[in-house]
Write a protein that holds these residues in place. Sequence first.
Motif, PDB file in Angstrom:
ATOM      1  N   LEU A  82      -2.057  14.005  -6.063  1.00 28.76           N
ATOM      2  CA  LEU A  82      -2.073  14.399  -4.650  1.00 28.76           C
ATOM      3  C   LEU A  82      -3.130  15.465  -4.410  1.00 28.76           C
ATOM      4  N   TYR A  83      -3.410  16.248  -5.418  1.00 30.50           N
ATOM      5  CA  TYR A  83      -4.215  17.452  -5.259  1.00 30.50           C
ATOM      6  C   TYR A  83      -5.612  17.139  -4.735  1.00 30.50           C
ATOM      7  N   SER A  85      -6.756  15.576  -2.303  1.00 31.65           N
ATOM      8  CA  SER A  85      -7.061  14.295  -1.674  1.00 31.65           C
ATOM      9  C   SER A  85      -7.201  14.468  -0.170  1.00 31.65           C
ATOM     10  N   ASN A  86      -8.185  13.825   0.406  1.00 30.70           N
ATOM     11  CA  ASN A  86      -8.320  13.859   1.863  1.00 30.70           C
ATOM     12  C   ASN A  86      -8.163  12.453   2.438  1.00 30.70           C
ATOM     13  N   CYS A 229      -3.216  15.093   3.425  1.00 33.34           N
ATOM     14  CA  CYS A 229      -3.905  16.309   2.981  1.00 33.34           C
ATOM     15  C   CYS A 229      -4.632  16.984   4.151  1.00 33.34           C
ATOM     16  N   LEU A 231      -4.720  19.901   5.760  1.00 30.05           N
ATOM     17  CA  LEU A 231      -4.242  21.274   5.657  1.00 30.05           C
ATOM     18  C   LEU A 231      -4.529  22.085   6.919  1.00 30.05           C
ATOM     19  N   HIS A 291      -1.565  20.789  -2.687  1.00 29.66           N
ATOM     20  CA  HIS A 291      -2.915  20.334  -2.370  1.00 29.66           C
ATOM     21  C   HIS A 291      -3.975  21.405  -2.596  1.00 29.66           C
ATOM     22  N   SER A 292      -3.668  22.634  -2.276  1.00 32.67           N
ATOM     23  CA  SER A 292      -4.698  23.680  -2.291  1.00 32.67           C
ATOM     24  C   SER A 292      -4.598  24.645  -3.460  1.00 32.67           C
TER      25      SER A 292
END
Length: 301
Positions: A82-83, A85-86, A229, A231, A291-292
């Motif tokens: 998941l990290y 990802s856009n 994603c 954010l 994610h961040s």
Amino acid sequence: MSRRTWQRPLGAGGRDATRAQVVEAIDRTAPETKEELACTVGISEQYLSELLQELKAADVVRKGYVVDDSALYDNSRHISKLYGSNTSVAEIVSNEEIDDHGTEVLELLDRLESVTTRQYDAARAAFLGESVEHSAKTLESLTNERYSAVLAELKSYTLTTDWPGNRVAADLSTIATNLEIVGDRACFIADVADREGTDANGTVGERMADIFASGARINEYFSRILFDCDLAVHRQLRDEEETVHRDLDELFELVTAYDPDMYGHLVTVTRALERAIYYWVDAAELAVQIHSGLQPDHVEI
């Protein structure tokens, strides 16, 4: 925020695996000396010194053998699919490079979120006296089934993932649990509305409708953060959370004008609604961190 402990899988080897063991040992045992840390990991102090130099250079470990959570998540890119990802869930699912478990977890979480959202909408309809095809209670068995499926996949994900990937799995498990609680609170609201009846007319009804709507928007922001994603919408989520806070405070002042029976009924419903929204916000905070790698300000509700 709660954190669950997920055991490190067996069978990993090599220098990378040993580095992960060092970080894991620091995170779990907080050793006071290098000798104690080397003994815990089962390696020589000289080898440990080499690994600590690498970890400190990567800012994963600070002086005093403290794990830097931000750097920890930042170095979990190869574990958390998941990290960073856009892309949307659909795009992630179509990407053959994405790990099967990561894809499955996303799909199952998306399915769980969809049914708990339907429960929330059903609870809103029950309170406002609107008709609904499926009640929140009717959907509860489906929620439980999808929740169990997420946990089962996360168990498999954990058994095939080196630490600190289990940190990410723990966060995803908490998100799934939060969604299940939202569905549970929705059932409670619907049950109270069916049993006690509600007066959704007038100012109180309008305020309650506004709070339900704010909750739905917060859920939408959470979904965009986790699955897309996105954010940037976290700021909007926090603004919406502040609005809910203010509306709830004003509503509690307003309902004191009613007789005790009506006051108690509204407090019961609004408290359950408040907690449902809280768990969406908490899940969004975890999604931001996944994610961040950064931990946003904690929830306020």
